[in-house]
Design a protein around this motif. Sequence first.
Motif, PDB file in Angstrom:
ATOM      1  N   ALA A  21      28.456  45.383  25.459  1.00 48.64           N
ATOM      2  CA  ALA A  21      27.581  46.531  25.680  1.00 48.64           C
ATOM      3  C   ALA A  21      26.454  46.276  26.674  1.00 48.64           C
ATOM      4  CB  ALA A  21      26.983  46.995  24.352  1.00 48.64           C
ATOM      5  N   SER A  22      26.376  45.083  27.250  1.00 43.28           N
ATOM      6  CA  SER A  22      25.330  44.795  28.240  1.00 43.28           C
ATOM      7  C   SER A  22      25.585  45.618  29.501  1.00 43.28           C
ATOM      8  CB  SER A  22      25.321  43.301  28.580  1.00 43.28           C
ATOM      9  OG  SER A  22      25.011  42.538  27.429  1.00 43.28           O
ATOM     10  N   PRO A  23      24.534  46.180  30.125  1.00 48.67           N
ATOM     11  CA  PRO A  23      24.713  47.155  31.218  1.00 48.67           C
ATOM     12  C   PRO A  23      25.611  46.697  32.360  1.00 48.67           C
ATOM     13  CG  PRO A  23      22.417  47.090  30.534  1.00 48.67           C
ATOM     14  CD  PRO A  23      23.108  45.987  29.801  1.00 48.67           C
ATOM     15  N   ASN A  24      25.366  45.500  32.895  1.00 53.64           N
ATOM     16  CA  ASN A  24      26.175  45.046  34.023  1.00 53.64           C
ATOM     17  C   ASN A  24      27.582  44.636  33.599  1.00 53.64           C
ATOM     18  OD1 ASN A  24      24.312  44.896  36.578  1.00 53.64           O
ATOM     19  ND2 ASN A  24      23.078  44.153  34.873  1.00 53.64           N
ATOM     20  N   ASN A  25      27.711  44.137  32.367  1.00 55.15           N
ATOM     21  CA  ASN A  25      29.051  43.821  31.852  1.00 55.15           C
ATOM     22  C   ASN A  25      29.900  45.078  31.705  1.00 55.15           C
ATOM     23  OD1 ASN A  25      28.354  41.130  31.736  1.00 55.15           O
ATOM     24  ND2 ASN A  25      28.013  41.105  29.524  1.00 55.15           N
ATOM     25  N   ILE A  26      29.273  46.172  31.252  1.00 56.78           N
ATOM     26  CA  ILE A  26      29.991  47.449  31.128  1.00 56.78           C
ATOM     27  C   ILE A  26      30.583  47.848  32.469  1.00 56.78           C
ATOM     28  CG2 ILE A  26      29.694  49.944  30.793  1.00 56.78           C
ATOM     29  CD1 ILE A  26      27.656  49.293  28.589  1.00 56.78           C
ATOM     30  N   LEU A  27      29.765  47.791  33.517  1.00 56.30           N
ATOM     31  CA  LEU A  27      30.256  48.151  34.853  1.00 56.30           C
ATOM     32  C   LEU A  27      31.309  47.155  35.331  1.00 56.30           C
ATOM     33  CD1 LEU A  27      27.013  49.331  36.682  1.00 56.30           C
ATOM     34  CD2 LEU A  27      29.051  50.693  36.221  1.00 56.30           C
ATOM     35  N   GLY A  28      31.091  45.875  35.040  1.00 55.35           N
ATOM     36  CA  GLY A  28      32.065  44.860  35.454  1.00 55.35           C
ATOM     37  C   GLY A  28      33.442  45.123  34.876  1.00 55.35           C
ATOM     38  N   VAL A  29      33.488  45.467  33.599  1.00 55.69           N
ATOM     39  CA  VAL A  29      34.759  45.795  32.950  1.00 55.69           C
ATOM     40  C   VAL A  29      35.416  46.992  33.639  1.00 55.69           C
ATOM     41  CG1 VAL A  29      35.781  46.734  30.830  1.00 55.69           C
ATOM     42  CG2 VAL A  29      34.206  44.793  30.708  1.00 55.69           C
ATOM     43  N   GLU A  30      34.608  47.992  33.980  1.00 56.04           N
ATOM     44  CA  GLU A  30      35.162  49.185  34.633  1.00 56.04           C
ATOM     45  C   GLU A  30      35.662  48.870  36.044  1.00 56.04           C
ATOM     46  OE1 GLU A  30      35.974  51.715  33.088  1.00 56.04           O
ATOM     47  OE2 GLU A  30      34.825  51.402  31.246  1.00 56.04           O
ATOM     48  N   TYR A  31      34.996  47.965  36.759  1.00 58.72           N
ATOM     49  CA  TYR A  31      35.509  47.549  38.076  1.00 58.72           C
ATOM     50  C   TYR A  31      36.880  46.889  37.920  1.00 58.72           C
ATOM     51  CZ  TYR A  31      30.661  48.067  39.722  1.00 58.72           C
ATOM     52  OH  TYR A  31      29.408  48.548  40.031  1.00 58.72           O
ATOM     53  N   LEU A  32      37.005  46.036  36.915  1.00 60.89           N
ATOM     54  CA  LEU A  32      38.270  45.327  36.696  1.00 60.89           C
ATOM     55  C   LEU A  32      39.379  46.301  36.287  1.00 60.89           C
ATOM     56  CD1 LEU A  32      36.874  42.173  34.876  1.00 60.89           C
ATOM     57  CD2 LEU A  32      37.731  42.304  37.219  1.00 60.89           C
ATOM     58  N   ARG A  33      39.043  47.271  35.445  1.00 62.43           N
ATOM     59  CA  ARG A  33      40.027  48.303  35.076  1.00 62.43           C
ATOM     60  C   ARG A  33      40.474  49.069  36.319  1.00 62.43           C
ATOM     61  NH1 ARG A  33      37.994  52.261  30.518  1.00 62.43           N
ATOM     62  NH2 ARG A  33      40.150  52.958  30.541  1.00 62.43           N
ATOM     63  N   ALA A  34      39.517  49.447  37.148  1.00 63.04           N
ATOM     64  CA  ALA A  34      39.846  50.224  38.349  1.00 63.04           C
ATOM     65  C   ALA A  34      40.703  49.416  39.315  1.00 63.04           C
ATOM     66  CB  ALA A  34      38.554  50.681  39.034  1.00 63.04           C
ATOM     67  N   LEU A  35      40.384  48.151  39.487  1.00 62.65           N
ATOM     68  CA  LEU A  35      41.187  47.295  40.368  1.00 62.65           C
ATOM     69  C   LEU A  35      42.643  47.260  39.903  1.00 62.65           C
ATOM     70  CD1 LEU A  35      38.709  44.305  40.852  1.00 62.65           C
ATOM     71  CD2 LEU A  35      39.514  45.826  42.664  1.00 62.65           C
ATOM     72  N   HIS A  36      42.831  47.183  38.586  1.00 62.25           N
ATOM     73  CA  HIS A  36      44.192  47.146  38.026  1.00 62.25           C
ATOM     74  C   HIS A  36      44.895  48.489  38.187  1.00 62.25           C
ATOM     75  CE1 HIS A  36      47.431  46.159  35.178  1.00 62.25           C
ATOM     76  NE2 HIS A  36      47.254  47.396  34.719  1.00 62.25           N
ATOM     77  N   LEU A  37      44.228  49.560  37.781  1.00 61.91           N
ATOM     78  CA  LEU A  37      44.863  50.886  37.783  1.00 61.91           C
ATOM     79  C   LEU A  37      45.160  51.378  39.199  1.00 61.91           C
ATOM     80  CD1 LEU A  37      42.750  52.518  34.937  1.00 61.91           C
ATOM     81  CD2 LEU A  37      45.125  51.737  34.796  1.00 61.91           C
ATOM     82  N   LEU A  38      44.324  50.993  40.160  1.00 61.15           N
ATOM     83  CA  LEU A  38      44.524  51.415  41.545  1.00 61.15           C
ATOM     84  C   LEU A  38      45.400  50.433  42.335  1.00 61.15           C
ATOM     85  CD1 LEU A  38      40.845  52.516  42.278  1.00 61.15           C
ATOM     86  CD2 LEU A  38      42.817  54.038  42.007  1.00 61.15           C
ATOM     87  N   ARG A  39      45.776  49.331  41.663  1.00 62.05           N
ATOM     88  CA  ARG A  39      46.568  48.275  42.320  1.00 62.05           C
ATOM     89  C   ARG A  39      45.886  47.799  43.605  1.00 62.05           C
ATOM     90  NH1 ARG A  39      52.822  50.440  41.464  1.00 62.05           N
ATOM     91  NH2 ARG A  39      52.693  50.608  39.194  1.00 62.05           N
ATOM     92  N   SER A  40      44.597  47.602  43.491  1.00 64.17           N
ATOM     93  CA  SER A  40      43.801  47.175  44.642  1.00 64.17           C
ATOM     94  C   SER A  40      44.131  45.732  45.023  1.00 64.17           C
ATOM     95  CB  SER A  40      42.316  47.287  44.316  1.00 64.17           C
ATOM     96  OG  SER A  40      41.537  46.673  45.317  1.00 64.17           O
ATOM     97  N   PRO A  41      44.186  45.440  46.321  1.00 68.68           N
ATOM     98  CA  PRO A  41      44.432  44.058  46.752  1.00 68.68           C
ATOM     99  C   PRO A  41      43.183  43.187  46.669  1.00 68.68           C
ATOM    100  CG  PRO A  41      44.181  45.474  48.663  1.00 68.68           C
ATOM    101  CD  PRO A  41      44.154  46.379  47.457  1.00 68.68           C
ATOM    102  N   MET A  42      42.033  43.778  46.393  1.00 70.08           N
ATOM    103  CA  MET A  42      40.795  42.993  46.331  1.00 70.08           C
ATOM    104  C   MET A  42      40.803  42.057  45.121  1.00 70.08           C
ATOM    105  SD  MET A  42      37.650  45.494  47.441  1.00 70.08           S
ATOM    106  CE  MET A  42      37.995  46.749  46.199  1.00 70.08           C
ATOM    107  N   ARG A  43      40.301  40.855  45.332  1.00 75.41           N
ATOM    108  CA  ARG A  43      40.161  39.896  44.243  1.00 75.41           C
ATOM    109  C   ARG A  43      38.741  40.005  43.683  1.00 75.41           C
ATOM    110  NH1 ARG A  43      40.601  33.297  44.670  1.00 75.41           N
ATOM    111  NH2 ARG A  43      40.262  32.872  42.438  1.00 75.41           N
ATOM    112  N   ALA A  44      38.610  39.925  42.358  1.00 77.52           N
ATOM    113  CA  ALA A  44      37.316  40.119  41.715  1.00 77.52           C
ATOM    114  C   ALA A  44      36.610  38.796  41.426  1.00 77.52           C
ATOM    115  CB  ALA A  44      37.488  40.899  40.422  1.00 77.52           C
ATOM    116  N   PHE A  45      35.304  38.784  41.659  1.00 79.44           N
ATOM    117  CA  PHE A  45      34.426  37.654  41.334  1.00 79.44           C
ATOM    118  C   PHE A  45      33.168  38.229  40.673  1.00 79.44           C
ATOM    119  CE2 PHE A  45      36.950  36.443  44.957  1.00 79.44           C
ATOM    120  CZ  PHE A  45      37.267  35.110  44.758  1.00 79.44           C
TER     121      PHE A  45
END
Length: 396
Positions: free
Chosen positions: A160-184
């Motif tokens: 539930a930490s604010p930046n972790n919430i967004l981080g999880v959503e970035y990772l979900r979006a990368l997967h669902l959009l099949r983005s070629p970007m690698r996450a760090f």
Amino acid sequence: MRAVGLVTEYNPFHNGHHYHLQESLKITGAEASVAIMSGHFLQRGEPALLDKWSRTDMALAGGVDLVLELPFPFACNSAPHFAKAAIQALDGLGVVDALCFGSEVGTIEPLQTVAECLINQDERIMSATKRRLRDGLSFPAARAEILAQQLPGISATMIASPNNILGVEYLRALHLLRSPMRAFTVQRTGAHYHSSEVSGQIASATGIRRRLACGEPVDALMPAASWPILQEALQGERYLDQIRFFDALLVLLLQERDTLKTIYQVCDGLDKRLTQAALVAKDYRDLVALIKSRHWTATRIQRILCYVLTQLSRREMAGYLSEGPLYLHVLGATKTGEALLARSRKRRVLPVFADPARARPALRRSYRNSPERCRVAEQMLACDLRATRLFGLVMK
């Protein structure tokens, strides 16, 4: 030229942002940085302290190479819509190799575990979360509790930490959009997201804004090249005036309730609650507090008030969310950023413009074979311009 993408608000650009930028370049091996930045209204539903051009200038002075605007309908929205649109915009440029975001946890693995759980069990988790909402929990707290029960070793506090919430959503979006970007991810240092405390020479943007409101110095908390830009804007009174913002909202909240009912997310009798609060509220914070309830968090109310201000309808937003960002508005670039833009010319899948006055011809060329998409793109641009004009009216 490797490029790293950053999803930002820079309200204002400070030493913590500079640290994140430098670490992002280092851990990804990138030679250039691309910031997708919110415009005049931010993800938590608040107007920015300064206009988007001043914030862009601070970012460029602090070392960012290219700043692109995230359109208003996505910038001022819930974490899933905000994150998905940011990834779509970075992918749309065609030359961004990696995404690097700040997080409280500082490592990608636990965030990836949470993201995968949401991807694989989305309906089950949503159903269980809704049941917990009846107990008076906010949505982030309820969902975090359900996820923690499913994932041994991962706490609800971490989720539930604010930046972790967004981080999880970035990772979900990368997967669902099949983005070629690698996450760090880079661990957030210093003060907590909402904290007013200073840790060394790092404070949160919230803390800096509060210090400014109290007349306290903030120059040591910002990069030396960025501080004069903020100072000039403040001395020229080019910043948000909360009183003017509140007055503008009252005018629109006291319109006919049938009009309010058409606004995005104004439902379940909220129109009546908005009007009643507007009749008695003393200021903006009081207005939000009067509308807020067990089911309507302060953040969600703040976003809805921005939709009321911009008169963003439910129907209009549905078109935007179905398409995602349909253009890239360049707010500023260094020489390296300009070189990156030139390199992207044959790879990008979204039209790019710097001057909104020249945007419509670019949109019509790009979407000449898709009239409906062109219509939505022009409407999205008009929404951004409307938000800009309104922000101009509520500046000091």
